[in-house]
Scaffold this motif. Structure first.
Motif, short mmCIF file in Angstrom:
data_model
loop_
_atom_site.label_atom_id
_atom_site.label_comp_id
_atom_site.label_asym_id
_atom_site.label_seq_id
_atom_site.Cartn_x
_atom_site.Cartn_y
_atom_site.Cartn_z
N PHE A 39 0.83 -1.19 0.00
CA PHE A 39 0.00 0.00 0.00
C PHE A 39 0.87 1.25 0.00
O PHE A 39 1.70 1.43 0.89
N MET A 40 0.66 2.09 -1.01
CA MET A 40 1.37 3.36 -1.12
C MET A 40 0.40 4.49 -0.82
O MET A 40 -0.60 4.66 -1.53
N MET A 41 0.69 5.25 0.22
CA MET A 41 -0.10 6.44 0.51
C MET A 41 0.39 7.52 -0.46
O MET A 41 1.58 7.79 -0.54
N TYR A 42 -0.52 8.09 -1.20
CA TYR A 42 -0.22 9.15 -2.17
C TYR A 42 -1.12 10.30 -1.81
O TYR A 42 -2.32 10.29 -2.10
N THR A 43 -0.56 11.29 -1.12
CA THR A 43 -1.39 12.28 -0.48
C THR A 43 -0.69 13.63 -0.36
O THR A 43 0.52 13.72 -0.54
N ALA A 44 -1.46 14.63 -0.02
CA ALA A 44 -0.90 15.96 0.23
C ALA A 44 -0.57 16.13 1.70
O ALA A 44 0.12 17.07 2.08
N SER A 45 -1.02 15.23 2.53
CA SER A 45 -0.85 15.35 3.98
C SER A 45 0.55 14.93 4.42
O SER A 45 0.98 13.80 4.20
N ASP A 46 1.23 15.87 5.09
CA ASP A 46 2.57 15.55 5.57
C ASP A 46 2.70 15.70 7.08
O ASP A 46 3.80 15.77 7.61
N ASP A 47 1.55 15.75 7.78
CA ASP A 47 1.66 15.91 9.23
C ASP A 47 2.07 14.59 9.89
O ASP A 47 1.75 13.50 9.42
N GLU A 48 2.81 14.73 10.95
CA GLU A 48 3.43 13.59 11.65
C GLU A 48 2.43 12.51 12.04
O GLU A 48 2.66 11.32 11.81
N THR A 49 1.31 12.91 12.58
CA THR A 49 0.31 11.94 13.04
C THR A 49 -0.20 11.09 11.89
O THR A 49 -0.29 9.87 12.00
N THR A 50 -0.54 11.74 10.78
CA THR A 50 -1.06 11.01 9.62
C THR A 50 -0.02 10.03 9.08
O THR A 50 -0.34 8.89 8.77
N ARG A 89 10.74 14.82 1.92
CA ARG A 89 10.22 15.69 2.98
C ARG A 89 9.67 14.86 4.14
O ARG A 89 9.85 15.21 5.31
N ILE A 90 9.04 13.74 3.82
CA ILE A 90 8.52 12.85 4.86
C ILE A 90 9.68 12.16 5.58
O ILE A 90 9.69 12.03 6.80
N ALA A 91 10.67 11.73 4.82
CA ALA A 91 11.85 11.09 5.42
C ALA A 91 12.51 12.04 6.41
O ALA A 91 12.89 11.63 7.52
N ARG A 92 12.64 13.31 6.04
CA ARG A 92 13.26 14.29 6.94
C ARG A 92 12.44 14.45 8.21
O ARG A 92 12.98 14.48 9.31
N LYS A 93 11.12 14.51 8.07
CA LYS A 93 10.26 14.64 9.26
C LYS A 93 10.40 13.41 10.17
O LYS A 93 10.42 13.54 11.39
N LEU A 94 10.47 12.22 9.58
CA LEU A 94 10.63 11.01 10.38
C LEU A 94 11.96 11.01 11.13
O LEU A 94 12.03 10.65 12.30
N VAL A 95 13.01 11.43 10.46
CA VAL A 95 14.33 11.52 11.11
C VAL A 95 14.27 12.51 12.27
O VAL A 95 14.74 12.21 13.37
N GLN A 96 13.70 13.68 12.03
CA GLN A 96 13.60 14.68 13.10
C GLN A 96 12.76 14.16 14.26
O GLN A 96 13.09 14.37 15.43
#
Length: 169
Positions: A39-50, A89-96
């Motif tokens: 499953f690949m999420m393909y979305t505009a949402s980049d918030d941590e919780t989502t 951008r998601i990878a960076r947020k996960l690292v942070q």
């Protein structure tokens, strides 16, 4: 009602926002029936919780809709071939998120959100009274939270609790 497909597709591209149900809910519901599907999420949402909820539900990739269409095809191939592509951008947020002080210890010691807030304020030198005022709770409530923190962290002082939670010496 959930419709389970008769075939099990190799890759499913799904948004987090869908009419009536979230894409995360769909992934969570379909995952047990489509064990070989990626499953690949393909979305505009980049918030941590989502992002975290998507991965916990069973997503194996998370791509932002801002990527060029040609990159999306590359990411789908990568997913199909066993990878787990994630937008940079998601990878960076996960690292942070993973590098945030105390993040792993919050789960490890079962520290609540409120207890973490109190630990952060204690770490900044806050007194019980100033913590109570900034969190709009009583000093007695602060003391109760700190007692619970000491118990969970097996600490006997404020300094020991702070150091254990934030992985300091």
């Amino acid at each position: 009602m959930l419709h389970v497909p008769r075939i099990s597709p190799s890759v499913v591209l799904i948004d987090t926002v869908l009419p009536g149900k979230t894409g995360i809910d769909c992934v969570s519901a379909l995952r047990p029936f489509c064990i070989n599907t990626q499953f690949m999420m393909y979305t505009a949402s980049d918030d941590e919780t989502t992002v975290l909820e998507a991965f916990r539900a069973g997503a194996t990739a998370y791509i932002l809709q801002s990527v060029p269409l040609s990159d999306l095809v590359v990411y789908m191939r990568e997913l199909y071939n066993g990878g787990s592509p994630i937008s940079s951008r998601i990878a960076r947020k996960l690292v942070q998120w993973l590098q945030r002080p105390g993040i792993n210890n919050q789960e490890k010691y079962n520290i609540t959100k409120r207890e973490k807030e109190i630990l952060l304020l204690l770490d900044k030198g806050g007194s019980y009274k100033s913590i109570a005022e900034s969190l709009f709770i009583s000093s007695k409530t602060v003391r109760k939270h700190i007692y619970n923190i000491y118990e969970k962290l097996q600490a006997s002082s404020k300094i020991e609790a702070i150091n254990r939670f934030f992985n300091r010496g």
